[in-house]
Scaffold this motif. Sequence first.
Motif, short mmCIF file in Angstrom:
data_model
loop_
_atom_site.label_atom_id
_atom_site.label_comp_id
_atom_site.label_asym_id
_atom_site.label_seq_id
_atom_site.Cartn_x
_atom_site.Cartn_y
_atom_site.Cartn_z
N THR A 190 0.85 -1.18 0.00
CA THR A 190 0.00 0.00 0.00
C THR A 190 0.88 1.23 0.00
N ILE A 191 0.64 2.11 -0.93
CA ILE A 191 1.43 3.34 -0.98
C ILE A 191 0.47 4.51 -0.86
N PRO A 192 1.01 5.67 -0.46
CA PRO A 192 0.13 6.84 -0.34
C PRO A 192 -0.32 7.35 -1.70
N LYS A 193 -1.51 7.86 -1.75
CA LYS A 193 -1.98 8.56 -2.94
C LYS A 193 -1.26 9.91 -3.02
N PRO A 194 -1.25 10.52 -4.20
CA PRO A 194 -0.53 11.79 -4.32
C PRO A 194 -0.94 12.82 -3.28
N GLU A 195 -2.24 12.90 -3.00
CA GLU A 195 -2.69 13.93 -2.06
C GLU A 195 -2.34 13.59 -0.62
N GLN A 196 -1.84 12.37 -0.40
CA GLN A 196 -1.42 11.98 0.96
C GLN A 196 0.07 12.19 1.17
N LEU A 197 0.72 12.77 0.18
CA LEU A 197 2.17 13.01 0.28
C LEU A 197 2.42 14.50 0.46
N PHE A 198 3.27 14.80 1.42
CA PHE A 198 3.53 16.20 1.79
C PHE A 198 4.98 16.54 1.54
N LEU A 199 5.17 17.73 1.07
CA LEU A 199 6.53 18.19 0.86
C LEU A 199 7.08 18.63 2.21
N PHE A 200 8.20 18.09 2.55
CA PHE A 200 8.81 18.30 3.85
C PHE A 200 10.12 19.03 3.60
N VAL A 201 10.18 20.28 4.00
CA VAL A 201 11.35 21.09 3.62
C VAL A 201 12.15 21.45 4.86
N PRO A 202 13.29 20.81 5.03
CA PRO A 202 14.12 21.14 6.20
C PRO A 202 14.58 22.59 6.13
N HIS A 203 14.69 23.17 7.28
CA HIS A 203 15.21 24.53 7.35
C HIS A 203 16.66 24.52 6.85
N PRO A 204 17.03 25.49 6.02
CA PRO A 204 18.34 25.38 5.36
C PRO A 204 19.54 25.50 6.28
N ASP A 205 19.38 25.92 7.50
CA ASP A 205 20.59 26.07 8.33
C ASP A 205 20.89 24.82 9.14
N PHE A 206 20.39 23.66 8.68
CA PHE A 206 20.68 22.37 9.31
C PHE A 206 20.09 22.25 10.71
N SER A 207 19.18 23.11 11.07
CA SER A 207 18.62 22.98 12.40
C SER A 207 17.55 21.91 12.38
N THR A 208 16.81 21.79 13.45
CA THR A 208 15.81 20.72 13.52
C THR A 208 14.42 21.23 13.17
N LYS A 209 14.37 22.29 12.39
CA LYS A 209 13.07 22.83 11.99
C LYS A 209 12.79 22.52 10.52
N SER A 210 11.51 22.37 10.24
CA SER A 210 11.13 22.18 8.85
C SER A 210 9.75 22.78 8.64
N VAL A 211 9.37 22.90 7.37
CA VAL A 211 7.99 23.26 7.06
C VAL A 211 7.39 22.14 6.23
N ILE A 212 6.06 22.05 6.26
CA ILE A 212 5.36 21.00 5.54
C ILE A 212 4.35 21.65 4.61
N ILE A 213 4.40 21.25 3.33
CA ILE A 213 3.54 21.86 2.32
C ILE A 213 2.63 20.77 1.75
N GLY A 214 1.36 21.09 1.67
CA GLY A 214 0.39 20.10 1.20
C GLY A 214 0.21 20.11 -0.31
N GLN A 215 -0.63 19.19 -0.76
CA GLN A 215 -0.93 19.04 -2.19
C GLN A 215 -1.48 20.34 -2.78
N ASN A 216 -2.16 21.13 -1.94
CA ASN A 216 -2.73 22.39 -2.42
C ASN A 216 -1.72 23.53 -2.42
N GLU A 217 -0.42 23.17 -2.25
CA GLU A 217 0.69 24.12 -2.30
C GLU A 217 0.68 25.09 -1.13
#
Length: 641
Positions: A190-217
């Motif tokens: 079982t794999i996720p459907k496209p809308e169940q996949l989120f873009l996970f963008v680590p903060h560029p300074d290598f810290s432990t923060k990130s942002v998450i972007i959904g299918q609706n951008e």
Amino acid sequence: MVPKPLYPEVKINWKLPAVNVDRPFNISPGTASFSSEAEPSSGKVYRYFAFIDSSKLAISMEKDGSIKKNLYNFTDPSQLWRIDNYGNFYALYNKKYGAYLGKSLKANKEKPDNNWHESAVYLVENDEHTYSIGYTRDNKQLDSADILRNLTLVTIPLVAWRNPSGKFVSIESNQGSLNFSDGETHGSTTIPKPEQLFLFVPHPDFSTKSVIIGQNEKFLEFNPSDSNKSSSFGFELKTPERLPFILFDYDQNIYPRGANFLASRLQQPSISKAAVPPPGKGTRVRVWKSDPSVKTIGIRELFLINTDIKSGPVDPWFETVSTAKPIAPDANGDFLLDFDNTPSQAPNESDNHTRFDVVHTFSTVRYTYDLLLGDLEYLDGNPPQLTRPWGNKRLQIFPHAGEDANAYYSREEGALKFFFTKRKDGTPIFLCRSLDVVAHEAGHSFLDILQPQWRSDGQTGGFHEAFGDLCSLFVLISMADIADLFVTLTKANLRDPNNFLSAVGEEFGDALFNNKGKGLRNLSNDLIGSKAQPEVHALSLVFSGFYYDVLVDVFALERNPAIKGDTDTLLDVATALRRALIIAIRVSSESSTKTKFQELATNLETAFETLSRRLGVNLSSWTEVVRKHAKARELSIAGLS
Ligand SMILES: [Zn+2]
């Protein structure tokens, strides 16, 4: 039988212990909630790809199903494609529209069931590491549409979170709020459907923060002031004051978290890797592994992994300039020259010596670059694409540049130049015969690539000199025979006052200062910042001495000869410290600054965090070592008084 696609997935768990700076992700009644079906605690990475041309245009699916190129935007799911692997062909599935790329440049809803199908494509690697998306009419020849040629393939790691009952987090299409739903089942997978996949963008300074972007951008935000207290994908990052509500803490067991590294760790069966030279290839050379005055080392063979060194020697990075005719490799591709016993003479050195010097100098520069380029590839997961500050041409190496007590790298001349000088008795010393001096100058040129504004005075210029000397150290200590000889001669005492490792430029130093092998400079020193002269070479000793201290202490920390030989430990510690220094250089400010030494020492701490995640070991004790010596050396005030 219809072939079954493979959906390779990356075994990485992403933990989201907190939704923002001060809010736990574990949600209790009365606060924000996903739904009653339990919150997801960890995610898995799946990969989609973007295909980008040289003008940064990406292959996109339009609403009407046509295939176009649009300006690359990795948050736009119409530009992201899942590569379904059917064995001998592929299908490209669009994230936004849930349809396949058809070879007639139209969306197609059907999965391919053979390689002639409208949705079946081939991925062909071109010479320049670009790819073309093609198809075949006759199983012999591949065709592809113009817009599908010469594309760079970029991996976009996407994350899916599941709850204990196996359902995936998904966005409720209208409101952008979160819910759980079933994935897509293929056989037992079982794999996720496209809308169940989120873009996970680590903060560029290598810290432990990130942002998450959904299918609706849009960004996932958690807004505690929201009356519904629900998490939603409603934020377009137009108002920075809402930023805290989209920054997620996370934890991951590998590093770096960037797409490049993930790409390097992923199996890419469709893509042939950068060629690894087959065993038995590469180039053997003979070099002075210290300099002619260090008799215990002398001339030794060195193995270069390079398979593209041609008669000269010349390769894509370097060429040599001398009175010798081009030197051809032997039938095995090697340059194994002998250095005859006749005394050296200058300026008209014998042809035998000149030829040896040409190969020695070229090979030492080549080896230094191989080492440092390899570090960049290790850190990035890809062969580095570098801009040469001396222009789009080879760096010229002059082993016999004339008479002067000097050697230098010149960006303006696009050259590394090594001179000869005369001892009191009139006999010449050729500086190119010192591995230390050659690696030092090669180090200057390499640092000029990484940080082109660092050719300066003060601490920044001092670091340029220190980096050159540290290059000599790291080159020597990367060679197993030299590391082993060092461990044997000193009984693993890096503080041995007569060691050849910390001494830089022994022969030249002896001629200038009559100091019997202590070198032109010695990294094993105790110079502190408040006592340092501002001249860059003098000042450099504070930083190179600091990093030598770090090497000594880290080696002592890691030593455990009962279970791992000292030579192996030394090789490993040196490799990690070399890579940490490269990270620190890359994350430091581009401009020349007065307190570059301390800036680099602080960034070394970040670098150790990076490497510790990468290596899966705790290096916090190394950080303590750096702090201790940075303070003791008075890095922050060196040369400023
Ligand atoms: Zn220098």
